[in-house]
Design a protein around this motif. Structure first.
Motif, PDB file in Angstrom:
ATOM      1  N   ASN A 162      26.920 -55.616 -74.075  1.00 58.36           N
ATOM      2  CA  ASN A 162      27.991 -55.165 -74.970  1.00 58.36           C
ATOM      3  C   ASN A 162      29.184 -56.109 -74.923  1.00 58.36           C
ATOM      4  O   ASN A 162      29.812 -56.413 -75.944  1.00 58.36           O
ATOM      5  CB  ASN A 162      28.443 -53.753 -74.588  1.00 58.36           C
ATOM      6  CG  ASN A 162      27.381 -52.705 -74.880  1.00 58.36           C
ATOM      7  OD1 ASN A 162      26.398 -52.988 -75.556  1.00 58.36           O
ATOM      8  ND2 ASN A 162      27.564 -51.503 -74.366  1.00 58.36           N
ATOM      9  N   GLY A 163      29.522 -56.581 -73.712  1.00 59.22           N
ATOM     10  CA  GLY A 163      30.637 -57.518 -73.561  1.00 59.22           C
ATOM     11  C   GLY A 163      30.394 -58.819 -74.296  1.00 59.22           C
ATOM     12  O   GLY A 163      31.278 -59.341 -74.988  1.00 59.22           O
ATOM     13  N   GLY A 164      29.181 -59.379 -74.158  1.00 61.59           N
ATOM     14  CA  GLY A 164      28.850 -60.637 -74.824  1.00 61.59           C
ATOM     15  C   GLY A 164      28.877 -60.528 -76.332  1.00 61.59           C
ATOM     16  O   GLY A 164      29.443 -61.376 -77.021  1.00 61.59           O
ATOM     17  N   VAL A 165      28.287 -59.462 -76.868  1.00 59.94           N
ATOM     18  CA  VAL A 165      28.251 -59.259 -78.324  1.00 59.94           C
ATOM     19  C   VAL A 165      29.661 -59.089 -78.882  1.00 59.94           C
ATOM     20  O   VAL A 165      30.026 -59.698 -79.894  1.00 59.94           O
ATOM     21  CB  VAL A 165      27.393 -58.023 -78.678  1.00 59.94           C
ATOM     22  CG1 VAL A 165      27.521 -57.687 -80.160  1.00 59.94           C
ATOM     23  CG2 VAL A 165      25.924 -58.278 -78.337  1.00 59.94           C
ATOM     24  N   SER A 166      30.478 -58.280 -78.206  1.00 57.75           N
ATOM     25  CA  SER A 166      31.842 -58.035 -78.688  1.00 57.75           C
ATOM     26  C   SER A 166      32.673 -59.315 -78.653  1.00 57.75           C
ATOM     27  O   SER A 166      33.444 -59.593 -79.572  1.00 57.75           O
ATOM     28  CB  SER A 166      32.518 -56.949 -77.848  1.00 57.75           C
ATOM     29  OG  SER A 166      32.611 -57.327 -76.488  1.00 57.75           O
ATOM     30  N   GLY A 167      32.507 -60.125 -77.600  1.00 52.15           N
ATOM     31  CA  GLY A 167      33.246 -61.382 -77.503  1.00 52.15           C
ATOM     32  C   GLY A 167      32.855 -62.374 -78.581  1.00 52.15           C
ATOM     33  O   GLY A 167      33.710 -63.079 -79.140  1.00 52.15           O
ATOM     34  N   MET A 168      31.570 -62.440 -78.914  1.00 53.83           N
ATOM     35  CA  MET A 168      31.097 -63.371 -79.939  1.00 53.83           C
ATOM     36  C   MET A 168      31.577 -62.955 -81.328  1.00 53.83           C
ATOM     37  O   MET A 168      31.926 -63.801 -82.151  1.00 53.83           O
ATOM     38  CB  MET A 168      29.565 -63.462 -79.889  1.00 53.83           C
ATOM     39  CG  MET A 168      29.059 -64.132 -78.611  1.00 53.83           C
ATOM     40  SD  MET A 168      27.272 -64.065 -78.409  1.00 53.83           S
ATOM     41  CE  MET A 168      26.773 -65.413 -79.481  1.00 53.83           C
TER      42      MET A 168
END
Length: 333
Positions: A49-55
């Motif tokens: 979730n963190g990676g997707v939101s950051g991208m």
């Protein structure tokens, strides 16, 4: 067979088909829900979730980040002279190429988020869950110190892991400032990383790691700790909706994240952009040396040049990131 009988048969078939479809959908949903609640997925989801939101956030904010980097590199080593503005930097970039030049380094930015934000938000969520469990066992609540500690630790670990992608991003964004004959004209983040390793060695990928880690720790202190604390206070003391609480808390967090981290972001940009001159020497020897030289040659206020642009880059990025990660957390809970 009468028309009534045919109608009844058709209605029965439709009802059976609808029931089977509904049961099939429920079965798929149940399987998906069970998969999301497996121990491995519960541990991995905060990172995913963190990676997707950051991208997602980086794709939206990339042009502002490009302008911020150019502002920080303008007038290097000079205390006087014309002061660039976000508008003048944007005009210069557009005059040299196309609108898409504002997205220079996007591939590096996305790689950085895939590594850095995945680890940053993933570790923070994991640390916070551990702290919540411990607080529950003791019959207490998580305090600001615990939130700050979790933010500092998550930011520092993630920044060190993600430094190569961050370095590639700065090199790609600053390449257009060089004379045409000296430009590397990187085609992608992979091309940039490969070129840096070939010409400077693999350890060069961690150039500027010290200010990058300190910046990330200060940014996380401002962003995650203040977001978590502000949201907790807003929930307890206001009647704002959940969405309004998230928006307000992320705006507050964006300001503190910008204020605490900008000087370190400035030094990080200078250190990661620098390359050896004809004499084989680098302009700055270390983070401390960069701080001292900039303060002497350009003045202390130079560290906060472009604060407005930086805030416009940090606050919306924080807001998009935290809103998306909140939504993904709700979807996968």
């Amino acid at each position: 067979m009468s028309s009534n009988t045919l109608k009844q048969a058709a209605e029965a078939a439709r009802t059976k088909s609808s029931t089977m479809g509904k049961q099939g959908s429920e079965t798929v949903a149940a399987v998906g829900n069970d998969f999301l609640h497996t121990p491995i997925m519960r541990a991995a989801l905060p990172f995913i979730n963190g990676g997707v939101s950051g991208m997602v956030a980086t794709t939206v904010i990339q042009p502002v980040d490009m302008i911020k980097v150019r502002l920080q590199l303008a007038g290097e080593g000079v205390a006087t002279g014309p002061k660039p503005t976000p508008l003048s930097v944007t005009r210069d970039i557009l005059a040299q190429g196309k609108v898409l030049d504002l997205y220079t380094g996007l591939s590096a930015g996305l790689l950085r988020q895939a590594v850095y934000t995945t680890a940053r938000l993933g570790f923070f969520d994991t640390f916070m869950k551990g702290l919540a469990t411990r607080a529950q066992e003791k019959g207490t609540k998580i305090g600001f110190v615990e939130r700050a500690s979790a933010g500092l630790a998550a930011g520092g670990i993630a920044a060190f892991i993600g430094n190569p992608a961050d370095l590639a991003l700065i090199r790609m964004q600053s390449d257009g400032l060089k004379p045409i004959a000296e430009r590397k004209n990187y085609k992608s983040v992979i091309d940039a990383l490969t070129s840096i390793v070939k010409s400077e060695g693999i350890t060069a990928l961690w150039a500027g790691a010290a200010p990058t880690v300190v910046r990330a720790m200060s940014l996380n202190l401002g962003q995650l700790a203040f977001f978590s604390e502000a949201k907790s206070q807003l929930k307890a003391k206001t009647d704002l909706s959940a969405k309004s609480q998230t928006l307000t808390a992320s705006a507050i967090a964006g300001f503190f994240a910008s204020f605490f981290s900008l000087p370190f972001d400035f030094v990080k940009t200078r250190l990661q952009k620098q390359q050896r001159g004809p004499d084989g020497k680098l302009p700055y020897k270390s983070m401390t040396d960069c701080f001292v030289k900039v303060a002497r040659q350009e003045g202390l206020t130079r560290f906060y040049r472009g604060f407005g642009t930086y805030y416009v880059r940090i606050a919306p990025h924080a807001m998009v990131t935290l809103i998306v990660v909140d939504y993904l957390g709700w979807l996968t809970r």
